[in-house]
Motif scaffolding. Structure first.
Motif, PDB file in Angstrom:
ATOM      1  N   ASP A  59       0.839  -1.196   0.000  1.00  0.00           N
ATOM      2  CA  ASP A  59       0.000   0.000   0.000  1.00  0.00           C
ATOM      3  C   ASP A  59       0.879   1.252   0.000  1.00  0.00           C
ATOM      4  O   ASP A  59       2.004   1.245   0.523  1.00  0.00           O
ATOM      5  CB  ASP A  59      -0.906   0.026   1.246  1.00  0.00           C
ATOM      6  N   ILE A  60       0.342   2.324  -0.593  1.00  0.00           N
ATOM      7  CA  ILE A  60       1.037   3.609  -0.633  1.00  0.00           C
ATOM      8  C   ILE A  60       0.184   4.610   0.147  1.00  0.00           C
ATOM      9  O   ILE A  60      -0.936   4.942  -0.263  1.00  0.00           O
ATOM     10  CB  ILE A  60       1.244   4.097  -2.081  1.00  0.00           C
ATOM     11  N   ALA A  78      -3.317   7.987  -2.917  1.00  0.00           N
ATOM     12  CA  ALA A  78      -2.945   6.872  -2.054  1.00  0.00           C
ATOM     13  C   ALA A  78      -3.454   5.594  -2.714  1.00  0.00           C
ATOM     14  O   ALA A  78      -4.420   5.631  -3.492  1.00  0.00           O
ATOM     15  CB  ALA A  78      -3.542   7.031  -0.660  1.00  0.00           C
ATOM     16  N   GLN A  79      -2.789   4.487  -2.414  1.00  0.00           N
ATOM     17  CA  GLN A  79      -3.184   3.199  -3.005  1.00  0.00           C
ATOM     18  C   GLN A  79      -3.362   2.172  -1.895  1.00  0.00           C
ATOM     19  O   GLN A  79      -2.470   1.986  -1.061  1.00  0.00           O
ATOM     20  CB  GLN A  79      -2.115   2.723  -3.991  1.00  0.00           C
ATOM     21  N   GLN A  80      -4.530   1.532  -1.888  1.00  0.00           N
ATOM     22  CA  GLN A  80      -4.809   0.497  -0.891  1.00  0.00           C
ATOM     23  C   GLN A  80      -5.356  -0.737  -1.592  1.00  0.00           C
ATOM     24  O   GLN A  80      -6.249  -0.629  -2.442  1.00  0.00           O
ATOM     25  CB  GLN A  80      -5.841   0.999   0.132  1.00  0.00           C
ATOM     26  N   GLY A  81      -4.790  -1.902  -1.242  1.00  0.00           N
ATOM     27  CA  GLY A  81      -5.253  -3.156  -1.838  1.00  0.00           C
ATOM     28  C   GLY A  81      -5.140  -3.165  -3.349  1.00  0.00           C
ATOM     29  O   GLY A  81      -5.971  -3.760  -4.044  1.00  0.00           O
ATOM     30  N   GLY A  82      -4.108  -2.485  -3.870  1.00  0.00           N
ATOM     31  CA  GLY A  82      -3.903  -2.455  -5.314  1.00  0.00           C
ATOM     32  C   GLY A  82      -4.775  -1.457  -6.049  1.00  0.00           C
ATOM     33  O   GLY A  82      -4.679  -1.325  -7.273  1.00  0.00           O
ATOM     34  N   GLN A  83      -5.614  -0.726  -5.344  1.00  0.00           N
ATOM     35  CA  GLN A  83      -6.524   0.227  -5.971  1.00  0.00           C
ATOM     36  C   GLN A  83      -6.147   1.665  -5.599  1.00  0.00           C
ATOM     37  O   GLN A  83      -5.963   1.978  -4.420  1.00  0.00           O
ATOM     38  CB  GLN A  83      -7.973  -0.032  -5.502  1.00  0.00           C
ATOM     39  N   TRP A  84      -6.043   2.509  -6.618  1.00  0.00           N
ATOM     40  CA  TRP A  84      -5.803   3.926  -6.364  1.00  0.00           C
ATOM     41  C   TRP A  84      -7.065   4.578  -5.836  1.00  0.00           C
ATOM     42  O   TRP A  84      -8.175   4.234  -6.237  1.00  0.00           O
ATOM     43  CB  TRP A  84      -5.365   4.641  -7.646  1.00  0.00           C
TER      44      TRP A  84
END
Length: 324
Positions: A59-60, A78-84
Protein backbone atom coordinates in the motif's frame (compact mmCIF):
# COMPACT_ATOMS: atom_id res chain seq x y z
CA UNK A 1 37.40 10.39 9.82
CA UNK A 2 33.83 9.39 10.62
CA UNK A 3 30.80 11.58 10.05
CA UNK A 4 28.54 11.48 13.10
CA UNK A 5 25.07 12.91 12.48
CA UNK A 6 23.22 14.85 15.15
CA UNK A 7 20.59 13.03 17.23
CA UNK A 8 17.33 12.63 15.35
CA UNK A 9 19.09 13.45 12.07
CA UNK A 10 19.54 10.56 9.63
CA UNK A 11 21.14 11.72 6.35
CA UNK A 12 21.85 9.79 3.15
CA UNK A 13 23.97 11.53 0.53
CA UNK A 14 23.96 10.95 -3.25
CA UNK A 15 21.53 8.02 -3.05
CA UNK A 16 21.02 6.02 -6.23
CA UNK A 17 17.66 5.62 -7.94
CA UNK A 18 15.33 3.94 -7.46
CA UNK A 19 15.56 4.71 -3.75
CA UNK A 20 13.54 2.35 -1.54
CA UNK A 21 14.63 2.16 2.08
CA UNK A 22 13.19 2.00 5.59
CA UNK A 23 12.31 5.21 7.40
CA UNK A 24 14.52 5.28 10.54
CA UNK A 25 12.30 4.60 13.53
CA UNK A 26 9.16 4.69 11.38
CA UNK A 27 6.98 7.68 10.58
CA UNK A 28 5.77 9.87 13.45
CA UNK A 29 4.15 13.26 13.98
CA UNK A 30 6.77 16.00 14.01
CA UNK A 31 9.10 14.21 11.61
CA UNK A 32 10.35 15.98 8.48
CA UNK A 33 11.84 14.40 5.37
CA UNK A 34 14.14 16.66 3.34
CA UNK A 35 14.87 15.68 -0.27
CA UNK A 36 17.43 17.74 -2.17
CA UNK A 37 18.11 17.12 -5.83
CA UNK A 38 18.15 18.43 -9.36
CA UNK A 39 15.27 18.03 -11.80
CA UNK A 40 16.43 16.37 -15.02
CA UNK A 41 16.77 18.54 -18.14
CA UNK A 42 14.43 16.02 -19.80
CA UNK A 43 12.12 15.55 -16.84
CA UNK A 44 8.75 14.01 -17.56
CA UNK A 45 7.82 12.87 -14.06
CA UNK A 46 9.10 11.64 -10.74
CA UNK A 47 7.44 10.24 -7.64
CA UNK A 48 7.89 10.09 -3.88
CA UNK A 49 5.94 7.31 -2.15
CA UNK A 50 5.36 6.75 1.55
CA UNK A 51 5.03 2.96 1.60
CA UNK A 52 3.43 0.42 3.93
CA UNK A 53 6.14 -2.18 3.36
CA UNK A 54 8.82 -2.45 0.70
CA UNK A 55 7.37 -4.76 -1.94
CA UNK A 56 5.86 -3.74 -5.27
CA UNK A 57 2.34 -4.62 -4.10
CA UNK A 58 2.56 -2.66 -0.85
CA UNK A 59 0.00 0.00 0.00
CA UNK A 60 1.04 3.61 -0.63
CA UNK A 61 -0.05 6.00 2.12
CA UNK A 62 0.97 9.07 0.10
CA UNK A 63 1.95 9.28 -3.57
CA UNK A 64 3.53 12.58 -4.64
CA UNK A 65 3.90 12.80 -8.42
CA UNK A 66 5.00 15.89 -10.42
CA UNK A 67 4.29 15.47 -14.16
CA UNK A 68 5.66 17.53 -17.05
CA UNK A 69 3.27 16.44 -19.81
CA UNK A 70 2.11 19.63 -21.50
CA UNK A 71 -0.42 20.06 -18.68
CA UNK A 72 2.19 20.52 -15.99
CA UNK A 73 0.75 19.41 -12.68
CA UNK A 74 1.45 17.62 -9.43
CA UNK A 75 -0.72 14.61 -8.59
CA UNK A 76 -1.40 13.34 -5.04
CA UNK A 77 -3.02 10.02 -4.19
CA UNK A 78 -2.94 6.87 -2.05
CA UNK A 79 -3.18 3.20 -3.01
CA UNK A 80 -4.81 0.50 -0.89
CA UNK A 81 -5.25 -3.16 -1.84
CA UNK A 82 -3.90 -2.46 -5.31
CA UNK A 83 -6.52 0.23 -5.97
CA UNK A 84 -5.80 3.93 -6.36
CA UNK A 85 -8.02 6.28 -4.40
CA UNK A 86 -9.41 9.63 -5.43
CA UNK A 87 -6.78 11.71 -7.20
CA UNK A 88 -5.96 15.19 -5.97
CA UNK A 89 -3.92 17.54 -8.15
CA UNK A 90 -2.58 21.06 -8.58
CA UNK A 91 -2.03 22.51 -12.06
CA UNK A 92 1.09 24.29 -10.91
CA UNK A 93 4.69 23.15 -11.24
CA UNK A 94 7.16 24.27 -8.55
CA UNK A 95 10.03 22.31 -10.15
CA UNK A 96 12.07 23.55 -13.09
CA UNK A 97 14.06 21.36 -15.48
CA UNK A 98 17.79 21.38 -14.79
CA UNK A 99 17.31 23.31 -11.53
CA UNK A 100 18.16 22.29 -7.94
CA UNK A 101 15.26 21.94 -5.52
CA UNK A 102 14.53 21.21 -1.88
CA UNK A 103 11.38 19.20 -1.20
CA UNK A 104 10.20 18.82 2.39
CA UNK A 105 7.47 16.53 3.71
CA UNK A 106 6.37 17.49 7.21
CA UNK A 107 4.34 14.86 9.04
CA UNK A 108 1.46 16.50 10.88
CA UNK A 109 -1.30 14.88 12.92
CA UNK A 110 -3.95 15.29 10.19
CA UNK A 111 -1.91 15.51 7.00
CA UNK A 112 1.41 15.59 5.18
CA UNK A 113 2.52 19.19 4.60
CA UNK A 114 4.54 19.61 1.39
CA UNK A 115 7.00 22.51 1.15
CA UNK A 116 9.02 23.23 -2.01
CA UNK A 117 12.02 25.57 -1.87
CA UNK A 118 10.73 27.01 1.40
CA UNK A 119 7.20 27.69 0.10
CA UNK A 120 4.18 25.76 1.43
CA UNK A 121 2.71 23.88 -1.54
CA UNK A 122 0.05 21.35 -0.48
CA UNK A 123 -1.50 19.43 2.39
CA UNK A 124 -2.56 15.81 1.83
CA UNK A 125 -4.84 14.32 4.48
CA UNK A 126 -3.95 10.92 5.94
CA UNK A 127 -5.89 8.07 4.32
CA UNK A 128 -3.75 5.35 5.89
CA UNK A 129 -2.54 5.71 9.51
CA UNK A 130 0.92 7.26 9.37
CA UNK A 131 2.15 4.77 11.99
CA UNK A 132 1.81 2.03 9.34
CA UNK A 133 4.28 3.70 6.97
CA UNK A 134 7.66 1.94 7.00
CA UNK A 135 9.51 2.85 3.77
CA UNK A 136 10.25 5.80 1.53
CA UNK A 137 10.49 5.29 -2.23
CA UNK A 138 11.80 7.86 -4.73
CA UNK A 139 12.17 7.35 -8.48
CA UNK A 140 11.96 9.17 -11.79
CA UNK A 141 13.68 11.89 -13.80
CA UNK A 142 15.83 13.50 -11.16
CA UNK A 143 19.25 13.37 -9.56
CA UNK A 144 19.23 12.97 -5.79
CA UNK A 145 21.77 14.85 -3.66
CA UNK A 146 20.49 14.01 -0.20
CA UNK A 147 17.61 12.53 1.76
CA UNK A 148 17.42 13.52 5.43
CA UNK A 149 15.07 12.16 8.07
CA UNK A 150 14.80 14.73 10.85
CA UNK A 151 13.12 14.33 14.21
CA UNK A 152 12.45 10.63 14.00
CA UNK A 153 14.90 9.45 16.66
CA UNK A 154 15.67 12.34 19.00
CA UNK A 155 18.04 11.75 21.85
CA UNK A 156 16.33 11.60 25.29
CA UNK A 157 17.44 15.16 26.07
CA UNK A 158 15.97 16.49 22.83
CA UNK A 159 12.28 17.25 22.51
CA UNK A 160 10.95 16.85 18.96
CA UNK A 161 9.27 19.90 17.55
CA UNK A 162 5.69 18.82 16.88
CA UNK A 163 4.52 21.95 15.08
CA UNK A 164 7.40 23.06 12.83
CA UNK A 165 7.69 26.77 12.28
CA UNK A 166 7.10 27.03 8.54
CA UNK A 167 5.35 30.14 7.28
CA UNK A 168 1.70 29.74 6.38
CA UNK A 169 0.40 30.75 2.95
CA UNK A 170 0.78 34.47 2.43
CA UNK A 171 2.76 35.04 5.60
CA UNK A 172 6.31 34.70 6.80
CA UNK A 173 7.36 33.25 10.10
CA UNK A 174 9.31 35.48 12.47
CA UNK A 175 10.39 33.79 15.69
CA UNK A 176 9.84 35.92 18.78
CA UNK A 177 13.15 37.33 19.93
CA UNK A 178 12.39 36.17 23.45
CA UNK A 179 12.63 32.56 22.24
CA UNK A 180 16.17 32.92 20.93
CA UNK A 181 18.12 32.83 24.21
CA UNK A 182 16.59 29.52 25.25
CA UNK A 183 16.72 27.70 21.91
CA UNK A 184 18.42 24.39 22.54
CA UNK A 185 18.00 21.01 20.89
CA UNK A 186 14.76 21.32 18.92
CA UNK A 187 15.37 22.34 15.32
CA UNK A 188 14.25 25.64 13.85
CA UNK A 189 12.66 25.44 10.39
CA UNK A 190 13.05 28.27 7.85
CA UNK A 191 14.53 30.80 10.31
CA UNK A 192 15.04 34.33 8.99
CA UNK A 193 18.49 35.76 8.26
CA UNK A 194 20.28 37.27 10.12
CA UNK A 195 19.93 34.33 12.48
CA UNK A 196 20.97 34.34 16.15
CA UNK A 197 20.76 31.22 18.28
CA UNK A 198 22.00 30.61 21.79
CA UNK A 199 23.92 27.49 22.84
CA UNK A 200 22.54 27.04 26.32
CA UNK A 201 25.34 26.04 28.68
CA UNK A 202 27.98 26.80 26.05
CA UNK A 203 29.69 24.65 23.46
CA UNK A 204 30.53 21.15 24.63
CA UNK A 205 32.83 18.53 23.16
CA UNK A 206 31.06 16.15 20.78
CA UNK A 207 28.24 18.61 20.17
CA UNK A 208 27.08 18.82 16.55
CA UNK A 209 25.38 21.83 14.96
CA UNK A 210 23.44 21.27 11.71
CA UNK A 211 22.82 24.07 9.20
CA UNK A 212 20.87 23.45 5.99
CA UNK A 213 20.54 26.28 3.52
CA UNK A 214 20.57 27.64 0.00
CA UNK A 215 22.88 30.13 -1.69
CA UNK A 216 20.85 32.48 -3.94
CA UNK A 217 21.92 32.69 -7.61
CA UNK A 218 23.19 36.25 -6.98
CA UNK A 219 24.79 35.46 -3.59
CA UNK A 220 28.27 36.90 -2.98
CA UNK A 221 29.14 36.07 0.63
CA UNK A 222 27.76 34.92 3.98
CA UNK A 223 29.17 34.21 7.44
CA UNK A 224 28.68 31.67 10.20
CA UNK A 225 30.10 32.72 13.57
CA UNK A 226 30.60 30.69 16.75
CA UNK A 227 30.71 33.55 19.23
CA UNK A 228 31.29 34.29 22.90
CA UNK A 229 28.41 36.62 23.69
CA UNK A 230 30.04 38.34 26.68
CA UNK A 231 33.28 39.30 24.88
CA UNK A 232 32.43 39.23 21.18
CA UNK A 233 35.26 36.73 20.53
CA UNK A 234 34.75 34.52 17.46
CA UNK A 235 36.12 31.04 18.10
CA UNK A 236 35.28 30.02 14.52
CA UNK A 237 34.32 32.32 11.64
CA UNK A 238 33.25 30.51 8.44
CA UNK A 239 32.94 32.84 5.44
CA UNK A 240 32.00 31.34 2.06
CA UNK A 241 32.77 33.92 -0.62
CA UNK A 242 31.05 32.90 -3.82
CA UNK A 243 32.55 35.82 -5.76
CA UNK A 244 36.05 34.51 -4.90
CA UNK A 245 35.27 30.79 -4.96
CA UNK A 246 36.72 30.59 -1.44
CA UNK A 247 35.66 29.47 2.02
CA UNK A 248 37.62 31.56 4.52
CA UNK A 249 38.01 30.34 8.11
CA UNK A 250 39.39 32.45 10.92
CA UNK A 251 39.05 33.51 14.54
CA UNK A 252 38.82 36.92 16.16
CA UNK A 253 40.11 37.03 19.75
CA UNK A 254 40.48 40.19 21.86
CA UNK A 255 39.52 42.24 18.82
CA UNK A 256 42.30 40.82 16.61
CA UNK A 257 41.80 38.55 13.61
CA UNK A 258 44.07 35.52 13.34
CA UNK A 259 45.54 33.95 10.22
CA UNK A 260 43.11 32.86 7.52
CA UNK A 261 42.63 29.27 6.42
CA UNK A 262 41.53 28.93 2.79
CA UNK A 263 42.73 25.53 1.59
CA UNK A 264 39.96 23.10 0.61
CA UNK A 265 39.73 19.94 -1.47
CA UNK A 266 36.30 21.03 -2.75
CA UNK A 267 33.83 23.91 -2.30
CA UNK A 268 30.19 23.00 -1.57
CA UNK A 269 28.95 26.61 -1.61
CA UNK A 270 27.89 27.51 -5.14
CA UNK A 271 25.37 30.08 -6.35
CA UNK A 272 21.96 28.46 -6.72
CA UNK A 273 23.04 25.43 -4.68
CA UNK A 274 21.71 23.82 -1.51
CA UNK A 275 24.12 22.79 1.23
CA UNK A 276 24.00 20.65 4.36
CA UNK A 277 26.65 21.67 6.90
CA UNK A 278 27.56 19.77 10.05
CA UNK A 279 29.92 21.42 12.56
CA UNK A 280 31.15 19.06 15.27
CA UNK A 281 33.11 20.36 18.25
CA UNK A 282 35.99 18.14 19.32
CA UNK A 283 38.36 18.48 22.26
CA UNK A 284 41.08 20.08 20.14
CA UNK A 285 39.33 21.21 16.95
CA UNK A 286 36.13 21.82 15.04
CA UNK A 287 35.40 19.14 12.45
CA UNK A 288 33.23 20.40 9.61
CA UNK A 289 31.36 18.26 7.07
CA UNK A 290 29.41 19.45 4.03
CA UNK A 291 26.89 17.24 2.27
CA UNK A 292 28.27 14.26 4.20
CA UNK A 293 31.91 14.77 3.16
CA UNK A 294 34.71 16.06 5.36
CA UNK A 295 35.32 19.71 4.44
CA UNK A 296 37.93 20.99 6.91
CA UNK A 297 39.23 20.89 10.48
CA UNK A 298 39.87 24.07 12.47
CA UNK A 299 42.07 23.73 15.55
CA UNK A 300 40.77 25.53 18.61
CA UNK A 301 42.40 28.93 19.01
CA UNK A 302 40.13 29.76 21.93
CA UNK A 303 41.18 27.10 24.42
CA UNK A 304 38.11 27.69 26.60
CA UNK A 305 35.76 26.86 23.70
CA UNK A 306 33.05 26.09 26.29
CA UNK A 307 32.51 29.87 26.53
CA UNK A 308 31.06 29.89 23.00
CA UNK A 309 27.34 30.43 23.56
CA UNK A 310 26.04 32.01 20.35
CA UNK A 311 25.61 31.03 16.72
CA UNK A 312 25.25 33.88 14.24
CA UNK A 313 24.48 33.49 10.52
CA UNK A 314 24.17 36.47 8.19
CA UNK A 315 24.65 37.49 4.58
CA UNK A 316 23.55 36.06 1.24
CA UNK A 317 21.97 32.80 2.38
CA UNK A 318 18.51 31.32 2.91
CA UNK A 319 18.20 28.93 5.83
CA UNK A 320 15.82 25.96 5.79
CA UNK A 321 16.90 24.20 8.99
CA UNK A 322 19.15 24.89 11.96
CA UNK A 323 19.71 22.55 14.90
CA UNK A 324 21.87 23.77 17.77
Amino acid sequence: MTYVPAPGYQPTYNPTLPYNKPIPGGLSVGMSIYIQGVASEHMKRFSVNFMVGQGSGSDIAFHFNPRFDGWDKVVFNAQQGGQWGKEEKIRSMPFHKGTPFELVFMVMAEHYKVVVNGNPFYEFGHRIPLQMVTHLQVDGDLELQSINFIGGQPAPSHTPMVTPAYPGPGGSYQPPLSSLPTMEGPPTFNPPVPFVGRLQGGLTARKTIIIKGYVPPTGKSFTINFKVGSTGDLALHINPRMDEGAVVRNSCLNGSWGSEDRKLSYNPFGCGQFFDLSVRCGLDRFKVFANGQHLFDFSHRLSSFQKVDMLEIQGDVTLSYVQI
